[in-house]
Write a protein that holds these residues in place. Structure first.
Motif, PDB file in Angstrom:
ATOM      1  N   PRO A  92       0.816  -1.205   0.000  1.00 15.26           N
ATOM      2  CA  PRO A  92       0.000   0.000   0.000  1.00 15.26           C
ATOM      3  C   PRO A  92       0.855   1.263   0.000  1.00 15.26           C
ATOM      4  N   GLY A  93       0.394   2.267  -0.724  1.00 18.69           N
ATOM      5  CA  GLY A  93       1.047   3.567  -0.668  1.00 18.69           C
ATOM      6  C   GLY A  93       2.299   3.705  -1.501  1.00 18.69           C
ATOM      7  N   THR A  94       2.554   2.758  -2.382  1.00 19.29           N
ATOM      8  CA  THR A  94       3.766   2.856  -3.180  1.00 19.29           C
ATOM      9  C   THR A  94       3.542   3.612  -4.486  1.00 19.29           C
ATOM     10  N   GLY A  95       2.316   4.053  -4.711  1.00 19.30           N
ATOM     11  CA  GLY A  95       2.068   4.890  -5.886  1.00 19.30           C
ATOM     12  C   GLY A  95       1.433   4.170  -7.049  1.00 19.30           C
ATOM     13  N   LYS A  96       0.704   3.098  -6.781  1.00 21.46           N
ATOM     14  CA  LYS A  96       0.087   2.365  -7.884  1.00 21.46           C
ATOM     15  C   LYS A  96      -1.015   3.192  -8.543  1.00 21.46           C
ATOM     16  N   THR A  97      -1.890   3.750  -7.719  1.00 24.99           N
ATOM     17  CA  THR A  97      -2.959   4.571  -8.253  1.00 24.99           C
ATOM     18  C   THR A  97      -2.370   5.763  -9.005  1.00 24.99           C
ATOM     19  N   LEU A  98      -1.364   6.333  -8.406  1.00 27.57           N
ATOM     20  CA  LEU A  98      -0.707   7.484  -9.016  1.00 27.57           C
ATOM     21  C   LEU A  98      -0.104   7.111 -10.369  1.00 27.57           C
ATOM     22  N   LEU A  99       0.502   5.947 -10.440  1.00 32.36           N
ATOM     23  CA  LEU A  99       1.112   5.488 -11.689  1.00 32.36           C
ATOM     24  C   LEU A  99       0.070   5.340 -12.792  1.00 32.36           C
ATOM     25  N   ALA A 100      -1.053   4.738 -12.441  1.00 31.18           N
ATOM     26  CA  ALA A 100      -2.095   4.524 -13.443  1.00 31.18           C
ATOM     27  C   ALA A 100      -2.595   5.857 -13.984  1.00 31.18           C
ATOM     28  N   LYS A 101      -2.761   6.821 -13.076  1.00 36.38           N
ATOM     29  CA  LYS A 101      -3.199   8.145 -13.515  1.00 36.38           C
ATOM     30  C   LYS A 101      -2.149   8.774 -14.416  1.00 36.38           C
ATOM     31  N   ALA A 102      -0.886   8.550 -14.066  1.00 34.14           N
ATOM     32  CA  ALA A 102       0.185   9.136 -14.861  1.00 34.14           C
ATOM     33  C   ALA A 102       0.215   8.535 -16.260  1.00 34.14           C
ATOM     34  N   VAL A 103      -0.088   7.253 -16.362  1.00 33.04           N
ATOM     35  CA  VAL A 103      -0.122   6.632 -17.686  1.00 33.04           C
ATOM     36  C   VAL A 103      -1.170   7.319 -18.546  1.00 33.04           C
ATOM     37  N   ALA A 104      -2.351   7.529 -17.956  1.00 32.78           N
ATOM     38  CA  ALA A 104      -3.406   8.209 -18.708  1.00 32.78           C
ATOM     39  C   ALA A 104      -2.977   9.621 -19.073  1.00 32.78           C
ATOM     40  N   GLY A 105      -2.341  10.290 -18.123  1.00 29.26           N
ATOM     41  CA  GLY A 105      -1.907  11.664 -18.364  1.00 29.26           C
ATOM     42  C   GLY A 105      -0.869  11.741 -19.463  1.00 29.26           C
ATOM     43  N   GLU A 106       0.057  10.796 -19.456  1.00 31.74           N
ATOM     44  CA  GLU A 106       1.118  10.806 -20.464  1.00 31.74           C
ATOM     45  C   GLU A 106       0.562  10.489 -21.845  1.00 31.74           C
TER      46      GLU A 106
END
Ligand code: ADP
Ligand code: MG
Ligand code: ZN
Length: 614
Positions: free
Chosen positions: A188-202
């Motif tokens: 938990p808290g390692t940035g998985k959700t953040l990573l997925a959002k970043a993929v969409a953003g990129e």
């Protein structure tokens, strides 16, 4: 449309009732006997008979109505007086509608309800079946890879997905198949959700976010219909990313429940599997899912053609932590000369979320102290707070309890210094934090990937030392040691049953049978498939380790009684002391032999430290 029909029916019914009302209000109720005598008088002009109700008009034009019993003489009598007779068939349309009205209303309401259930209505009160997916547009509050730090390998793997979403044709030219689903796995808290959002953003594509628990609802079948709706939306907005967070909520191993097989969650999972087979990633829809429990997922989810790519998102190492701290520190003003790498070094095992939290806490602390900038003191204090929970300075603790805690923590600290290969001592305190009355904090020097038996034995000895100190000084045991014991026992058990570190038990692993998912790991694991003798042997080895370590700790402490007293005095006085204070005390009060051991350990820690900094 259904609403309109219902409305018209209600209006028609209302009109029919009104017609009836006015129709009947003109007429006078006539007793049957009076009716008979009026017929004989010849004052009745015409009658209409419907079942046992008679309405009619007398010669003066007045309307009346009456009810008649089965009277066979009535008709001959009317005929004889020349009265006009109408007979009305029982069911006129209005009566039909009236008597059927409740049924019709029910059907109309049902159709209305069902349509809502299916998700046809827009946001109505009954729109259970809608996926609830939150769509994030590509442009709005965009997260990019720059915001995610310290997980370079994961980013590299995801880059391929981004390339595909940007230009699907390029990849299909050579007949290659794009992965349908990517599963992000990590604590938990390692940035998985953040990573997925970043993929969409990129990639600049829409991003549908849904959490596994969103599928779980009171009604059976809702989860499955939400899954279908999610995929429908995805296809409509292709190219896009469907992100299923916390997929373990729906993706658990099927058929493992306590309450029989075909439950709601299972239906939802089946729908998910079917939908994943049903779409083609060349349409430009990519599933990304995240979980911190990949071990409980149904194998069907992981087979090729579904989540066929697994990306591990681990806790960050030193360099990763530094990078994450830097990302988040950009948002707060740092005092000149603050070196984040000290903080990064002192936070092994922290996940990205905890590091973000640390920076935030530091900013809040600095603000509370009316500082313009966040300095190193704020960061250090925030680190302690995140690591050990908030200080509870207000807790009322008696002198006696404090004294007990001071000895307990001193015991931990002394044994920590006198155990070869132990982690460096950071600080010890008798200010309650979180649930603990006191704490002795050691900081691993670096991120450990492999751990030796000696190191684990040392850890257990250190954990046992608190209890040993209490026993030595007060000749009692207190509940304060329960957490130490619990952790020590867990380590010892793993040493014997998982790591093969016991010579008697041998190089076997006896733990973890991962099939009964519903009972949870701990409850169901192990113990089932080995014999009674082995059980006895394992238990014996575990208690052997624990007892040996406890004796070792006791030996160190009883050989250093003066040191123990002095250290707890200092703790009582200052409440918190650090590693240097401990060094000073050891140099002054430790037993000759143990002083040498401690000095050697400290020197080793220092060489290791300087080597690492090179
Ligand atoms: P997970 O989904 O893995 O549980 P999140 O992606 O929700 O974790 O992370 C929570 C927060 O922690 C993020 O919003 C971010 O502020 C911070 N965070 C976590 N990992 C990182 C990282 N690798 N880089 C930057 N920030 C991170
Ligand atoms: Mg998450
Ligand atoms: Zn303790």
């Amino acid at each position: 449309m259904y609403k309109n029909i219902a409305l018209w029916i209600i209006i028609a019914l209302g009109m029919a009732m009104m017609y009836q009302y006015f129709n009947e209000s003109h007429s006078v109720d006539l007793p049957y006997s009076a009716f008979i005598s009026q017929i004989s008088n010849g004052s009745i002009k015409k009658v209409a008979i419907k079942e046992n109700k008679i309405t009619g008009e007398d010669t003066s034009g007045k309307r009346f109505e009456t009810y008649f019993p089965t009277d066979e003489q009535l008709i001959p009598m009317l005929k004889e007086r020349g009265v006009e007779i109408h007979v009305i068939p029982t069911d006129t349309t209005i009566y039909m509608i009236l008597s059927w009205a409740p049924m019709i209303l029910l059907v109309v309401f049902w159709m209305f309800f069902m349509r809502q259930m299916q998700g046809g209505g827009k946001g109505g009160a009954f729109s259970f079946g809608k996926s609830k997916a939150k769509m994030q547009d590509a442009d709005k509050n965009k997260v990019t890879f720059k915001d995610v730090a310290g997980v370079e390998e994961a980013k590299e793997e995801l880059e391929e997905i981004i390339d595909f979403l940007k230009d699907p044709k390029k990849f299909q030219k050579l007949g290659g198949k794009i992965p349908k689903g990517v599963l992000l796995v990590g604590p938990p808290g390692t940035g998985k959700t953040l990573l997925a959002k970043a993929v969409a953003g990129e990639a600049g594509v829409p991003f549908f976010y849904m959490s596994g628990s969103d599928f779980v609802e009171m009604f059976v079948g809702v989860g499955a219909s939400r899954v279908r709706d999610l995929f429908e939306q995805g296809k409509k907005h292709a190219p896009c990313i469907l992100f299923l967070d916390e997929i373990d909520a729906v993706g658990r191993h099927r058929g493992a429940g306590l309450g029989g097989g075909h439950d709601e969650r299972e239906q939802t999972l089946n729908a998910l599997l079917v939908e994943m087979d049903g779409f083609d990633s060349s349409e430009g829809v990519i599933m990304v899912a995240a979980t911190n429990r990949a071990d409980v997922l149904d194998p069907a989810l992981l087979r090729p053609g579904r989540f066929d790519r697994k990306v591990i998102v681990p806790n960050p190492d030193y360099r990763g932590r530094l990078a994450i701290l830097e990302v988040h520190a950009k948002k707060v003003p740092l005092a000149d000369g603050v070196k984040l790498d000290d903080i990064a070094k002192g936070t092994p095992g922290f996940a990205g979320a905890e590091l973000a939290n640390l920076i935030n806490e530091a900013a809040l602390l600095a603000a509370r102290r009316n500082k313009e900038r966040v300095d190193i003191a704020d960061l250090e204090e925030a680190k302690d707070k995140v690591m050990m929970g908030k200080e509870r300075r207000s807790a009322v603790i008696s002198e006696r309890e404090k004294r007990n805690t001071a000895y307990h923590e001193s015991g931990h600290a002394i044994v920590a210094r006198m155990t070869a290969g132990a982690d460096p001592l950071h600080k010890l305190t008798i200010i309650p934090r979180g649930a603990a009355l006191g704490l002795t904090m050691q900081l691993p020097q670096d991120d450990k990937y492999t751990i030796t038996k000696d190191y684990l034995l040392g850890r257990i000895s250190i954990m046992m030392a608190g209890r040993a100190a209490e026993k030595l000084v007060f000749d009692h045991y207190s509940t304060g040691a329960s957490n130490d014991l619990e952790r020590a026992t867990k380590i010892a058990r793993n040493m014997v049953t998982t790591y093969g570190m016991s010579d008697k038990v041998g190089p076997v692993t006896y733990s973890k049978h991962e099939n009964t998912v519903f009972l949870g790991r701990e409850l169901s694991s192990g113990a089932l498939d080995y014999s009674e003798q082995t059980k006895v042997l394992v238990d014996g080895e575990i208690s052997g380790i624990l007892n040996g370590c406890a004796d070792g700790a006791m030996k160190i402490l009883s050989g250093n009684r003066t040191l123990l007293d002095k250290m707890s005095d200092l703790l009582m006085e200052q409440e918190t002391i650090n590693g240097d204070d401990v060094t000073k005390l050891i140099n002054e009060y430790a037993d000759e032999k143990w002083r040498e051991v401690a000095a050697k350990n400290l020197a080793e820690q220092e060489t290791e430290n300087s080597e690492r900094n090179k």
